[in-house]
Design a protein around this motif. Structure first.
Motif, PDB file in Angstrom:
ATOM      1  N   TYR A 115       0.919  -1.468  -0.212  1.00 59.29           N
ATOM      2  CA  TYR A 115      -0.258  -0.295   0.376  1.00 59.29           C
ATOM      3  C   TYR A 115       0.734   0.597   0.028  1.00 59.29           C
ATOM      4  O   TYR A 115       0.102   2.206  -1.087  1.00 59.29           O
ATOM      5  CB  TYR A 115      -1.026  -0.190   1.372  1.00 59.29           C
ATOM      6  N   TYR A 145      -9.067   7.112  -5.741  1.00 57.88           N
ATOM      7  CA  TYR A 145      -9.155   5.723  -5.454  1.00 57.88           C
ATOM      8  C   TYR A 145      -8.639   5.048  -4.452  1.00 57.88           C
ATOM      9  O   TYR A 145      -8.201   3.896  -4.566  1.00 57.88           O
ATOM     10  CB  TYR A 145      -8.606   4.728  -7.056  1.00 57.88           C
ATOM     11  N   GLN A 146      -8.176   5.900  -3.543  1.00 57.27           N
ATOM     12  CA  GLN A 146      -7.397   5.679  -2.177  1.00 57.27           C
ATOM     13  C   GLN A 146      -8.024   4.543  -1.812  1.00 57.27           C
ATOM     14  O   GLN A 146      -7.579   3.224  -0.974  1.00 57.27           O
ATOM     15  CB  GLN A 146      -7.080   5.884  -1.593  1.00 57.27           C
ATOM     16  N   ILE A 154      -7.412   1.126  -3.584  1.00 59.52           N
ATOM     17  CA  ILE A 154      -6.543   0.445  -3.843  1.00 59.52           C
ATOM     18  C   ILE A 154      -6.156  -0.413  -2.249  1.00 59.52           C
ATOM     19  O   ILE A 154      -4.870  -1.528  -2.317  1.00 59.52           O
ATOM     20  CB  ILE A 154      -5.103   1.554  -3.639  1.00 59.52           C
ATOM     21  N   GLY A 161       0.059   6.341  -8.008  1.00 57.50           N
ATOM     22  CA  GLY A 161      -1.008   6.921  -6.913  1.00 57.50           C
ATOM     23  C   GLY A 161      -1.233   8.159  -6.771  1.00 57.50           C
ATOM     24  O   GLY A 161      -2.320   7.919  -5.371  1.00 57.50           O
ATOM     25  N   ILE A 178       2.661   2.189  -3.504  1.00 63.66           N
ATOM     26  CA  ILE A 178       1.562   2.100  -4.381  1.00 63.66           C
ATOM     27  C   ILE A 178       1.136   4.177  -4.357  1.00 63.66           C
ATOM     28  O   ILE A 178       1.145   4.112  -5.867  1.00 63.66           O
ATOM     29  CB  ILE A 178       0.448   1.260  -4.750  1.00 63.66           C
ATOM     30  N   THR A 179       1.145   3.979  -2.531  1.00 61.46           N
ATOM     31  CA  THR A 179       0.420   5.373  -2.650  1.00 61.46           C
ATOM     32  C   THR A 179       1.552   6.594  -3.050  1.00 61.46           C
ATOM     33  O   THR A 179       1.002   8.069  -3.656  1.00 61.46           O
ATOM     34  CB  THR A 179      -0.383   5.340  -1.314  1.00 61.46           C
ATOM     35  N   CYS A 234      -5.126  -4.020  -1.741  1.00 63.97           N
ATOM     36  CA  CYS A 234      -3.314  -4.034  -1.386  1.00 63.97           C
ATOM     37  C   CYS A 234      -4.081  -5.395   0.006  1.00 63.97           C
ATOM     38  O   CYS A 234      -3.259  -6.001   0.041  1.00 63.97           O
ATOM     39  CB  CYS A 234      -2.899  -3.174  -0.399  1.00 63.97           C
ATOM     40  N   HIS A 274      -3.933   8.678  -8.818  1.00 61.10           N
ATOM     41  CA  HIS A 274      -5.288   8.549  -8.488  1.00 61.10           C
ATOM     42  C   HIS A 274      -5.210   8.772  -7.215  1.00 61.10           C
ATOM     43  O   HIS A 274      -5.626   7.639  -6.556  1.00 61.10           O
ATOM     44  CB  HIS A 274      -4.831   7.122  -8.180  1.00 61.10           C
TER      45      HIS A 274
END
Length: 62
Positions: A20, A35-36, A39, A29, A23-24, A43, A32
């Motif tokens: 996570y 779209y947390q 995501i 990330g 990606i963030t 994860c 986007h």
């Protein structure tokens, strides 16, 4: 106490958290951010699958 299961779950939780964060903090990330939660859900699901696979592997070898 089921030490193998505890250690496997601990590793799976940190796998999901690391995924996570990875990606963030990536360029994708950050672009986007709306779209947390999706995501995060992906994860968590991947961490569960990883934990399940780890449980199977630990059971096979130990």
């Amino acid at each position: 106490m089921d030490w193998k299961g505890l250690i496997g779950n601990f590793i799976a939780i940190f796998f999901g958290l690391f995924l996570y964060i990875l990606i963030t903090n990536s360029k994708w990330g950050k672009s986007h951010e709306k779209y947390q939660y999706a995501i995060m859900l992906v994860c968590v699901l991947l961490a569960c699958l990883f934990g399940f696979g780890l449980k199977i592997l630990i059971g096979m070898f130990f």
